[in-house]
Design a protein around this motif. Structure first.
Motif, PDB file in Angstrom:
ATOM      1  N   ARG A  20       1.963 -24.144 -35.980  1.00 53.02           N
ATOM      2  CA  ARG A  20       2.319 -25.560 -35.818  1.00 53.02           C
ATOM      3  C   ARG A  20       1.256 -26.275 -34.978  1.00 53.02           C
ATOM      4  N   PRO A  21       0.592 -27.295 -35.520  1.00 55.15           N
ATOM      5  CA  PRO A  21      -0.490 -27.989 -34.792  1.00 55.15           C
ATOM      6  C   PRO A  21      -0.044 -28.595 -33.471  1.00 55.15           C
ATOM      7  N   GLU A  22       1.189 -29.124 -33.424  1.00 53.62           N
ATOM      8  CA  GLU A  22       1.649 -29.783 -32.205  1.00 53.62           C
ATOM      9  C   GLU A  22       1.871 -28.793 -31.061  1.00 53.62           C
ATOM     10  N   MET A  23       1.969 -27.498 -31.375  1.00 51.34           N
ATOM     11  CA  MET A  23       2.197 -26.488 -30.353  1.00 51.34           C
ATOM     12  C   MET A  23       0.904 -25.960 -29.737  1.00 51.34           C
ATOM     13  N   GLN A  24      -0.228 -26.238 -30.368  1.00 52.15           N
ATOM     14  CA  GLN A  24      -1.474 -25.644 -29.911  1.00 52.15           C
ATOM     15  C   GLN A  24      -1.883 -26.083 -28.497  1.00 52.15           C
ATOM     16  N   PRO A  25      -1.807 -27.377 -28.132  1.00 50.30           N
ATOM     17  CA  PRO A  25      -2.134 -27.747 -26.740  1.00 50.30           C
ATOM     18  C   PRO A  25      -1.199 -27.109 -25.720  1.00 50.30           C
ATOM     19  N   VAL A  26       0.092 -26.979 -26.071  1.00 42.17           N
ATOM     20  CA  VAL A  26       1.044 -26.352 -25.158  1.00 42.17           C
ATOM     21  C   VAL A  26       0.695 -24.885 -24.964  1.00 42.17           C
ATOM     22  N   ILE A  27       0.434 -24.188 -26.078  1.00 40.05           N
ATOM     23  CA  ILE A  27       0.062 -22.764 -26.011  1.00 40.05           C
ATOM     24  C   ILE A  27      -1.210 -22.595 -25.199  1.00 40.05           C
ATOM     25  N   PHE A  28      -2.192 -23.472 -25.438  1.00 38.78           N
ATOM     26  CA  PHE A  28      -3.464 -23.394 -24.717  1.00 38.78           C
ATOM     27  C   PHE A  28      -3.240 -23.522 -23.211  1.00 38.78           C
ATOM     28  N   GLY A  29      -2.451 -24.518 -22.803  1.00 44.61           N
ATOM     29  CA  GLY A  29      -2.226 -24.744 -21.374  1.00 44.61           C
ATOM     30  C   GLY A  29      -1.478 -23.601 -20.709  1.00 44.61           C
ATOM     31  N   VAL A  30      -0.425 -23.114 -21.360  1.00 43.97           N
ATOM     32  CA  VAL A  30       0.380 -22.040 -20.783  1.00 43.97           C
ATOM     33  C   VAL A  30      -0.426 -20.745 -20.696  1.00 43.97           C
ATOM     34  N   VAL A  31      -1.107 -20.398 -21.776  1.00 39.27           N
ATOM     35  CA  VAL A  31      -1.883 -19.150 -21.809  1.00 39.27           C
ATOM     36  C   VAL A  31      -3.038 -19.209 -20.812  1.00 39.27           C
ATOM     37  N   LEU A  32      -3.718 -20.354 -20.734  1.00 41.49           N
ATOM     38  CA  LEU A  32      -4.820 -20.496 -19.788  1.00 41.49           C
ATOM     39  C   LEU A  32      -4.335 -20.343 -18.353  1.00 41.49           C
ATOM     40  N   ALA A  33      -3.209 -20.963 -18.029  1.00 41.44           N
ATOM     41  CA  ALA A  33      -2.666 -20.859 -16.671  1.00 41.44           C
ATOM     42  C   ALA A  33      -2.295 -19.416 -16.334  1.00 41.44           C
ATOM     43  N   MET A  34      -1.655 -18.732 -17.268  1.00 41.82           N
ATOM     44  CA  MET A  34      -1.266 -17.339 -17.039  1.00 41.82           C
ATOM     45  C   MET A  34      -2.493 -16.439 -16.915  1.00 41.82           C
ATOM     46  N   TYR A  35      -3.499 -16.694 -17.735  1.00 42.68           N
ATOM     47  CA  TYR A  35      -4.730 -15.893 -17.685  1.00 42.68           C
ATOM     48  C   TYR A  35      -5.431 -16.055 -16.344  1.00 42.68           C
ATOM     49  N   ILE A  77      -9.239 -10.337 -24.857  1.00 42.26           N
ATOM     50  CA  ILE A  77      -8.469 -11.044 -25.884  1.00 42.26           C
ATOM     51  C   ILE A  77      -8.393 -12.551 -25.665  1.00 42.26           C
ATOM     52  N   ILE A  78      -8.024 -12.954 -24.453  1.00 40.96           N
ATOM     53  CA  ILE A  78      -7.591 -14.336 -24.210  1.00 40.96           C
ATOM     54  C   ILE A  78      -8.688 -15.384 -24.407  1.00 40.96           C
ATOM     55  N   PRO A  79      -9.926 -15.209 -23.899  1.00 42.90           N
ATOM     56  CA  PRO A  79     -10.932 -16.258 -24.117  1.00 42.90           C
ATOM     57  C   PRO A  79     -11.137 -16.612 -25.588  1.00 42.90           C
ATOM     58  N   LYS A  80     -11.222 -15.603 -26.451  1.00 42.24           N
ATOM     59  CA  LYS A  80     -11.368 -15.845 -27.886  1.00 42.24           C
ATOM     60  C   LYS A  80     -10.136 -16.548 -28.435  1.00 42.24           C
ATOM     61  N   MET A  81      -8.963 -16.142 -27.977  1.00 47.32           N
ATOM     62  CA  MET A  81      -7.728 -16.763 -28.427  1.00 47.32           C
ATOM     63  C   MET A  81      -7.671 -18.239 -28.031  1.00 47.32           C
ATOM     64  N   LEU A  82      -8.110 -18.548 -26.804  1.00 45.06           N
ATOM     65  CA  LEU A  82      -8.090 -19.938 -26.343  1.00 45.06           C
ATOM     66  C   LEU A  82      -9.015 -20.818 -27.181  1.00 45.06           C
ATOM     67  N   VAL A 273       5.943  -9.572 -27.998  1.00 43.92           N
ATOM     68  CA  VAL A 273       5.766  -8.351 -27.211  1.00 43.92           C
ATOM     69  C   VAL A 273       4.308  -8.200 -26.788  1.00 43.92           C
ATOM     70  N   ALA A 274       3.388  -8.524 -27.696  1.00 48.17           N
ATOM     71  CA  ALA A 274       1.961  -8.408 -27.385  1.00 48.17           C
ATOM     72  C   ALA A 274       1.559  -9.345 -26.248  1.00 48.17           C
ATOM     73  N   VAL A 275       2.105 -10.547 -26.240  1.00 52.22           N
ATOM     74  CA  VAL A 275       1.840 -11.471 -25.139  1.00 52.22           C
ATOM     75  C   VAL A 275       2.315 -10.876 -23.824  1.00 52.22           C
ATOM     76  N   PHE A 276       3.433 -10.179 -23.869  1.00 52.99           N
ATOM     77  CA  PHE A 276       4.009  -9.619 -22.649  1.00 52.99           C
ATOM     78  C   PHE A 276       3.078  -8.573 -22.039  1.00 52.99           C
ATOM     79  N   TYR A 277       2.606  -7.595 -22.845  1.00 52.78           N
ATOM     80  CA  TYR A 277       1.841  -6.517 -22.235  1.00 52.78           C
ATOM     81  C   TYR A 277       0.350  -6.825 -22.100  1.00 52.78           C
ATOM     82  N   THR A 278      -0.138  -7.868 -22.779  1.00 53.27           N
ATOM     83  CA  THR A 278      -1.555  -8.219 -22.609  1.00 53.27           C
ATOM     84  C   THR A 278      -1.768  -9.316 -21.578  1.00 53.27           C
TER      85      THR A 278
END
Length: 318
Positions: A20-35, A77-82, A273-278
């Motif tokens: 979903r395109p509208e979810m990408q900025p949210v995912i980016f912000g949350v994942v970046l903060a956690m990383y 994983i995460i930099p490429k994903m971002l 699950v992958a998000v949890f352990y990575t």
């Protein structure tokens, strides 16, 4: 799968966590903060463990190694994903995918062996306290670490080479990185050899450290049950509680992800699950060890006091 659908794959498309395109900025912000939290927390733990003279013990050497793994694993994983999250082009070359798979499996497996080494350290400290310094040394920990790296590297190389022998019917990976399970799902035929390896050699390589940890804590539990001193009992429990919590978090997600055939692979659940352990586990580990460990909290206070005195931080009473 029909033969005409088999094409030589030169790159893969990583579909990410959501389409979903509208979810990408949210995912980016949350994942970046956690990383960033995971990296900064573990870097701080490494600095404290290496710089504080009171933490120059085998246990904290192993803890610093675990923190370095928790920095490396998401960084693979995460930099490429971002980048892919905010990009239309989500491709990764075949070679880069295999390299990412190799390092991810090696580093992820290494965490299992470090947790086993830490369990042995706790076993000796509680069950053989008078012989601890004679049994557990920095040299022993270094040898365990180097030997473990050899084992996990060879194991990861074996899995990666077997994946390269597969014929893929499509290149869209229903994941946010190159993991073995979604890659096996793309195979034109059922990857029987790969699955057999996971349930035999894979269980032996990853399962043996788990059973070693379980056996160590059985012995520790017996020793704790015979303790008559309340202070000794409290110290033993506080020493082991952080490690037990980390082991439960890591192994529960690991077993849920890999110990099943590729035919039962579930896209949404396994990506969560992958998000949890990575990402989640590497972020939580430094919090678990710092909040539940008085020695680490004391070392952190001393570090901040030194930084205040040297002018790196504004004056504050810690």
């Amino acid at each position: 799968m029909a033969a005409e659908n088999r094409t030589e794959v030169t790159e893969f498309v990583l579909l990410g966590l959501s389409s979903r395109p509208e979810m990408q900025p949210v995912i980016f912000g949350v994942v970046l903060a956690m990383y960033l939290m995971a990296v900064m927390g573990n870097v701080l733990l490494v600095i404290v463990a290496c710089s504080d003279p009171r933490l120059q013990t085998p246990m904290y050497f192993l803890l610093s190694q675990l923190s370095m793994i928790d920095i490396t694993l998401p960084t693979i994983i995460i930099p490429k994903m971002l980048v892919h999250t905010l990009s239309v082009n989500r491709t990764i070359s075949y070679k880069s995918c295999m390299i990412q798979l190799f390092f991810f499996m090696a580093v992820g497996s290494m965490e299992v062996y470090l947790l086993a080494a830490m369990a042995y350290d706790r076993y000796v400290a509680i069950c053989e306290p008078l012989r601890y310094s004679a049994i557990v040394s920095h040299l022993l920990c270094l040898r365990i670490t180097l030997t473990s790296w050899v084992v996990v590297s060879l194991n990861s190389l074996l899995y990666t080479l077997l994946v390269t022998r597969l014929t893929f019917c499509g290149n869209q990976v229903t994941h946010f990185f190159c993991d073995i399970t979604p890659l096996l799902k793309l195979s034109c035929t059922r990857p029987v050899v790969n699955e057999m390896l996971i349930f035999t050699e894979g269980v032996a390589v990853v399962g043996s450290p788990f059973f070693f940890i379980w056996g160590s804590y059985v012995r520790i539990g017996i020793a704790i049950a015979h303790m008559h001193s309340v202070a000794a009992l409290h110290k033993a429990l506080s020493t082991c509680s952080s490690h037990i919590l980390v082991v439960l978090l890591f192994f529960s997600s690991l077993a849920r992800m890999y110990l099943k055939p590729s035919s039962s692979y579930d896209l949404e659940e396994d990506r969560q699950v992958a998000v949890f352990y990575t990402l989640v586990t590497p972020m939580l580990n430094p919090l678990i060890y710092s909040l539940r460990n008085q020695e680490v909290k004391g070392a952190l206070r001393r570090l901040f006091m030194k930084l205040c005195i040297s002018g790196w931080l504004p004056d504050k009473e810690w």
